[in-house]
Design a protein around this motif. Structure first.
Motif, PDB file in Angstrom:
ATOM      1  N   VAL A  65       0.842  -1.202   0.000  1.00 25.82           N
ATOM      2  CA  VAL A  65       0.000   0.000   0.000  1.00 25.82           C
ATOM      3  C   VAL A  65       0.877   1.250   0.000  1.00 25.82           C
ATOM      4  O   VAL A  65       0.610   2.215  -0.733  1.00 25.82           O
ATOM      5  CB  VAL A  65      -0.935  -0.003   1.229  1.00 25.82           C
ATOM      6  CG1 VAL A  65      -1.678   1.328   1.346  1.00 25.82           C
ATOM      7  CG2 VAL A  65      -1.928  -1.155   1.134  1.00 25.82           C
ATOM      8  N   ARG A  66       1.929   1.247   0.806  1.00 27.31           N
ATOM      9  CA  ARG A  66       2.824   2.405   0.859  1.00 27.31           C
ATOM     10  C   ARG A  66       3.498   2.646  -0.481  1.00 27.31           C
ATOM     11  O   ARG A  66       3.571   3.782  -0.964  1.00 27.31           O
ATOM     12  CB  ARG A  66       3.892   2.197   1.946  1.00 27.31           C
ATOM     13  CG  ARG A  66       4.802   3.410   2.137  1.00 27.31           C
ATOM     14  CD  ARG A  66       6.074   3.067   2.900  1.00 27.31           C
ATOM     15  NE  ARG A  66       6.904   2.111   2.189  1.00 27.31           N
ATOM     16  CZ  ARG A  66       7.681   2.435   1.144  1.00 27.31           C
ATOM     17  NH1 ARG A  66       7.718   3.681   0.692  1.00 27.31           N
ATOM     18  NH2 ARG A  66       8.403   1.508   0.556  1.00 27.31           N
ATOM     19  N   SER A 121       0.901   4.058  -3.024  1.00 24.15           N
ATOM     20  CA  SER A 121       0.494   5.426  -2.713  1.00 24.15           C
ATOM     21  C   SER A 121       1.650   6.401  -2.940  1.00 24.15           C
ATOM     22  O   SER A 121       1.432   7.517  -3.433  1.00 24.15           O
ATOM     23  CB  SER A 121      -0.035   5.510  -1.284  1.00 24.15           C
ATOM     24  OG  SER A 121       0.883   5.003  -0.350  1.00 24.15           O
ATOM     25  N   ASP A 122       2.881   5.992  -2.625  1.00 28.30           N
ATOM     26  CA  ASP A 122       4.027   6.859  -2.883  1.00 28.30           C
ATOM     27  C   ASP A 122       4.173   7.146  -4.375  1.00 28.30           C
ATOM     28  O   ASP A 122       4.451   8.283  -4.777  1.00 28.30           O
ATOM     29  CB  ASP A 122       5.313   6.233  -2.343  1.00 28.30           C
ATOM     30  CG  ASP A 122       5.453   6.366  -0.836  1.00 28.30           C
ATOM     31  OD1 ASP A 122       4.631   7.082  -0.218  1.00 28.30           O
ATOM     32  OD2 ASP A 122       6.377   5.742  -0.269  1.00 28.30           O
ATOM     33  N   LEU A 165       1.389   9.553  -5.324  1.00 31.85           N
ATOM     34  CA  LEU A 165       1.668  10.884  -4.790  1.00 31.85           C
ATOM     35  C   LEU A 165       2.776  11.566  -5.592  1.00 31.85           C
ATOM     36  O   LEU A 165       2.714  12.773  -5.857  1.00 31.85           O
ATOM     37  CB  LEU A 165       2.048  10.787  -3.319  1.00 31.85           C
ATOM     38  CG  LEU A 165       0.894  10.451  -2.366  1.00 31.85           C
ATOM     39  CD1 LEU A 165       1.432   9.992  -1.017  1.00 31.85           C
ATOM     40  CD2 LEU A 165      -0.040  11.640  -2.187  1.00 31.85           C
ATOM     41  N   LEU A 179      -4.889   2.848   2.269  1.00 35.58           N
ATOM     42  CA  LEU A 179      -4.705   3.395   0.925  1.00 35.58           C
ATOM     43  C   LEU A 179      -5.409   4.739   0.771  1.00 35.58           C
ATOM     44  O   LEU A 179      -4.809   5.726   0.318  1.00 35.58           O
ATOM     45  CB  LEU A 179      -5.233   2.403  -0.115  1.00 35.58           C
ATOM     46  CG  LEU A 179      -5.131   2.870  -1.569  1.00 35.58           C
ATOM     47  CD1 LEU A 179      -3.673   2.997  -1.988  1.00 35.58           C
ATOM     48  CD2 LEU A 179      -5.871   1.903  -2.499  1.00 35.58           C
ATOM     49  N   ARG A 204      -3.718   7.481   2.827  1.00 32.62           N
ATOM     50  CA  ARG A 204      -2.443   7.930   2.249  1.00 32.62           C
ATOM     51  C   ARG A 204      -2.666   8.778   1.003  1.00 32.62           C
ATOM     52  O   ARG A 204      -1.841   9.643   0.683  1.00 32.62           O
ATOM     53  CB  ARG A 204      -1.551   6.729   1.924  1.00 32.62           C
ATOM     54  CG  ARG A 204      -0.927   6.064   3.152  1.00 32.62           C
ATOM     55  CD  ARG A 204       0.085   5.000   2.755  1.00 32.62           C
ATOM     56  NE  ARG A 204       1.206   5.568   2.039  1.00 32.62           N
ATOM     57  CZ  ARG A 204       2.338   5.998   2.600  1.00 32.62           C
ATOM     58  NH1 ARG A 204       2.485   5.941   3.916  1.00 32.62           N
ATOM     59  NH2 ARG A 204       3.318   6.493   1.866  1.00 32.62           N
ATOM     60  N   LEU A 205      -3.760   8.527   0.293  1.00 35.00           N
ATOM     61  CA  LEU A 205      -4.014   9.264  -0.954  1.00 35.00           C
ATOM     62  C   LEU A 205      -4.859  10.518  -0.746  1.00 35.00           C
ATOM     63  O   LEU A 205      -5.162  11.213  -1.718  1.00 35.00           O
ATOM     64  CB  LEU A 205      -4.717   8.340  -1.960  1.00 35.00           C
ATOM     65  CG  LEU A 205      -3.889   7.164  -2.461  1.00 35.00           C
ATOM     66  CD1 LEU A 205      -4.699   6.321  -3.446  1.00 35.00           C
ATOM     67  CD2 LEU A 205      -2.592   7.643  -3.137  1.00 35.00           C
ATOM     68  N   GLN A 262      -2.173   5.081   9.826  1.00 33.33           N
ATOM     69  CA  GLN A 262      -2.739   6.078   8.908  1.00 33.33           C
ATOM     70  C   GLN A 262      -4.047   6.616   9.490  1.00 33.33           C
ATOM     71  O   GLN A 262      -4.628   6.013  10.386  1.00 33.33           O
ATOM     72  CB  GLN A 262      -3.021   5.447   7.533  1.00 33.33           C
ATOM     73  CG  GLN A 262      -1.807   4.831   6.877  1.00 33.33           C
ATOM     74  CD  GLN A 262      -0.718   5.843   6.594  1.00 33.33           C
ATOM     75  OE1 GLN A 262      -0.986   6.987   6.240  1.00 33.33           O
ATOM     76  NE2 GLN A 262       0.525   5.430   6.771  1.00 33.33           N
TER      77      GLN A 262
END
Length: 312
Positions: A90-91, A94-95, A98, A139, A142-143, A310
């Motif tokens: 997930v990280r 999302s990175d 982003l 997710l 983070r988004l 999160q």
């Protein structure tokens, strides 16, 4: 309270409406959607309809090569790798998103598992709760910097939530496993996620797609599907079951309908806001109070934030 708002609004659509039907007259040119699991079953039908309406769609997929093959004839689709049961995955996704910096106008958390054998992921989390709920929770949170000002998030749930609220004393089924209760809890969690996300200022809805035979049933033996009344002995699906295009329609309606401007935190079914459930017949549907309770939604959010790091 959310339950007081749980009443039909006269959308003009119904159980037989398709994703393309609910998008008639809606132009999504220039819009970006993200649909988890958008390469099979309901997700694939929804992605096709969104693209036909002009959208660009990001499709996170646990099996990216399979996804690219399923979507090979669909333009403006960006397949990315994602395992919702793995917070590191997930990280990474999302990175990447982003870093790309493209705004998201629609997010549909469609991917999920159902009634699978007992499985533990991450630090020993029960797989339904981890995959269907915690992975999506992490997710979307983070988004959040990418969400457009008027973005909508739609959390796909199920009438399976009828079978269980949140098991506050044993979220991870440490004291005996039941695959249907595990699935049910995760579907209640999906609904409560939308309630609290909306309360925090991101317009969000929950969508129950109805009964549809898709790869989601892969863990259910054929004999059990017959016993449940889902299919006949010759494999014909039961009356009242929807096609994938019809099943995708409620989430697409919740993500795009102008009738929902100014609303949020509500549970949708058959392309309209659902009524409160008055009985236990899951085919009739509706929503149980424990799936839209604002206090439970806030409590689950805090637990999920502690587990995933999160959502603070």
């Amino acid at each position: 309270m959310t339950m007081e708002q749980q009443h039909k609004i006269g959308s003009g659509f119904g159980a037989g409406s398709t994703a393309r039907d609910v998008l008639a007259g809606i132009d999504l040119t220039g819009k970006t959607a993200l649909v988890t699991g958008g390469y099979s079953g309901l997700g694939l039908a929804g992605v096709r309809a969104l693209v036909d309406a002009g959208a660009r769609v990001v499709v996170p997929a646990r099996r990216p090569e399979t996804a690219r093959e399923a979507l090979r004839d669909v333009p403006r689709v960006d397949v990315r790798e994602l395992d919702l049961g793995d917070l590191e995955s997930v990280r990474r996704l999302s990175d990447h998103l982003l870093d790309d910096g493209r705004e998201l106008d629609l997010v549909i958390t469609n991917a999920g598992i159902m009634a699978c054998p007992e499985t533990r992921v991450g630090p020993g989390w029960e797989a339904h709760f981890a995959t269907n709920h915690l992975g999506h929770f992490a997710l979307v949170n983070r988004l959040r910097p990418l969400l457009a000002e008027r973005a909508r998030v739609v959390s796909v749930t199920s009438s399976g939530h009828f079978l269980s609220g949140i098991r506050w004393d044993d979220l991870q089924f440490c004291d005996g496993y039941d695959r249907w209760l595990a699935y049910a809890q995760s579907k209640t969690a999906n609904a409560l996620f939308a309630v609290q996300l909306n309360a925090l200022g991101v317009q969000a809805f929950t969508a129950h797609p109805g009964s549809i035979l898709t790869p989601l049933q892969r863990h259910i033996p054929r004999d059990e599907q017959i016993a449940q009344g889902w299919i006949s002995e010759d494999g014909t699906q039961a009356e009242g079951f929807k096609s994938p295009e019809q099943g995708a329609a409620t989430a697409i309606w919740a993500a795009t309908s102008p009738l929902l401007d100014g609303l949020g935190g509500l549970y949708a079914q058959d392309c309209d806001i659902a009524e409160p459930a008055t009985g236990d017949d899951m085919l009739i549907g509706g929503v149980k109070p424990w799936a839209v309770d604002p206090d439970d939604a806030a409590r689950l959010w805090e637990i999920s934030a502690d587990l995933t790091g999160q959502g603070r």
